[in-house]
Structures are given as structure tokens and as C-alpha cells.
Write a protein that holds these residues in place. Structure first.
Motif: not given
Length: 207
Positions: A20-27
Motif C-alpha cells: 500500500v505504501l509503495k503504490h503510486e497512488k499513495t501520497p
């Protein structure tokens, strides 16, 4: 088995959190705003340790200062005024002002360094010894305890001091002892001879 099951569950949750943290949509977390949830006027040792002793408490007085991301409105107005004034100055005038400021700073630094050198030299002059401690100690020991004095009778003097004048004998003995103290720069062998000559010329009887 229970420990392995719990470890597998924790490992799966950590992998999911990393995804989740490495996802591109996660600020980015560094762009998020920190909101204090608990404010206390009491001393907090954990905050003291994290801030290296700078913030002892996390109260309503220190939170606006430590969590602000912008300066005070008054500071912002002053900064805008400075930017406006700087934009009005031409590059030539600005360069002249910079040169004059650098010259003033260099002169001030020279004066400060000169004062430091003069104070250091003055301190060295004050701390410089003007006497020899060894000679002083030898003289005090000779006068107070008779250390290093010779008990021999000077050549050419005859008789002994009359018993009716003990004070005169003490004075003469003290005078001969003072004359026989070794002086710096003179040979040790010549001191008794000089003392004897002086006593013989004076005609004073020895001890």
C-alpha cells in the motif's frame, strides 16, 4: 504452531502495508499534516528523549510553535517588504552596498583580532616571572635555618667573642653567614675566602 500462525499473520499484514505504501497512488507521508491528539502540561520523558532535552512538555503553548509550517503573519509582512525593497535596487547599487558591507566587516574583524592579540600579549607579560624561585628558596633557607652556611672561622681573626656580649656574637655570626651564601654566577670556592677577607679587614672577631 500458534507462534508460527501468528508470525505468518504478521508477515502477511506487513507485506500488505508495504504494498500500500509503495503504490503510486499513495501520497508521501512526509507531505501529511501532523495533528496532535493528546496535549498534556505534565513533563513527558519520551518527548525529552526524542528532542534531546529541548521540549520538556507537549502542551497547547508549544504545539503552535513546533508544528507550524509557515512563519508568523508579521514576519511574512516584513519579508514581503524586504523583497519589494530589494527589487527596487539596481544591480550596480546593490554591488556597491555589498562591497561597503564587506569592507566594514573586514575592518571590524581586524580590530577584534588586534584586540585579542594585545590582550594575549598583555596576559603573557603579566604572567612572566621576574625572579628565580630556586634562588629565592635558597636565600630564605639560609636566613631562616642556616642551610648551606659554613661554620668555619674566617682566617686572620683571633680570639672568641666575650661571653658578656651574646648579642654581638649572634649579629657577627649572622653577618658572616649572610656573606658566605653562594651568589649566582660566582664560584663556590671563592665565597669563604671573600668572606674571610672582608671580616679580617673589618677587624671583627668570628664566632
Amino acid at each position: 504452531p500458534s507462534v508460527l500462525d501468528s508470525f505468518a499473520l504478521l508477515s502477511g499484514q506487513l507485506n500488505t502495508l508495504n504494498k500500500v505504501l509503495k503504490h503510486e497512488k499513495t501520497p508521501l507521508l512526509r507531505n501529511q499534516v501532523i495533528i496532535p491528539l493528546v496535549l498534556s502540561p505534565d513533563r513527558d520523558e519520551e518527548i525529552m528523549r526524542q528532542t534531546e532535552g529541548r521540549v520538556p512538555v507537549f502542551s497547547h503553548e508549544v504545539v503552535p510553535d513546533h508544528l507550524r509550517t509557515k512563519p508568523d503573519p508579521e514576519v511574512e509582512e516584513q519579508e514581503k517588504q524586504l523583497i519589494t525593497d530589494a527589487a527596487r535596487i539596481s544591480p550596480d547599487v546593490a554591488q556597491k552596498q555589498i562591497q561597503s558591507l564587506n569592507k566594514m566587516c573586514s575592518n571590524l574583524l581586524e580590530k577584534i583580532s588586534k584586540e585579542e592579540r594585545e590582550s594575549e600579549s598583555g596576559g603573557l607579560r603579566q604572567n612572566k616571572q621576574t625572579f628565580n624561585p630556586a634562588d629565592t628558596n635558597a636565600l630564605v633557607a639560609a636566613v631562616a635555618f642556616g642551610k648551606g652556611l659554613s661554620n668555619r672561622r674566617p682566617p686572620g681573626s683571633g680570639g672568641s667573642v666575650q661571653s658578656g656580649q651574646p648579642g654581638t656574637g649572634a649579629i657577627i655570626a649572622g653577618a658572616s653567614g649572610m656573606q658566605q651564601v653562594q651568589m649566582s654566577g660566582a664560584p663556590a670556592q671563592q665565597q669563604p675566602m671573600l668572606a674571610g677577607v672582608q671580616m679580617a679587614q673589618a677587624g671583627q672577631p668570628g664566632k
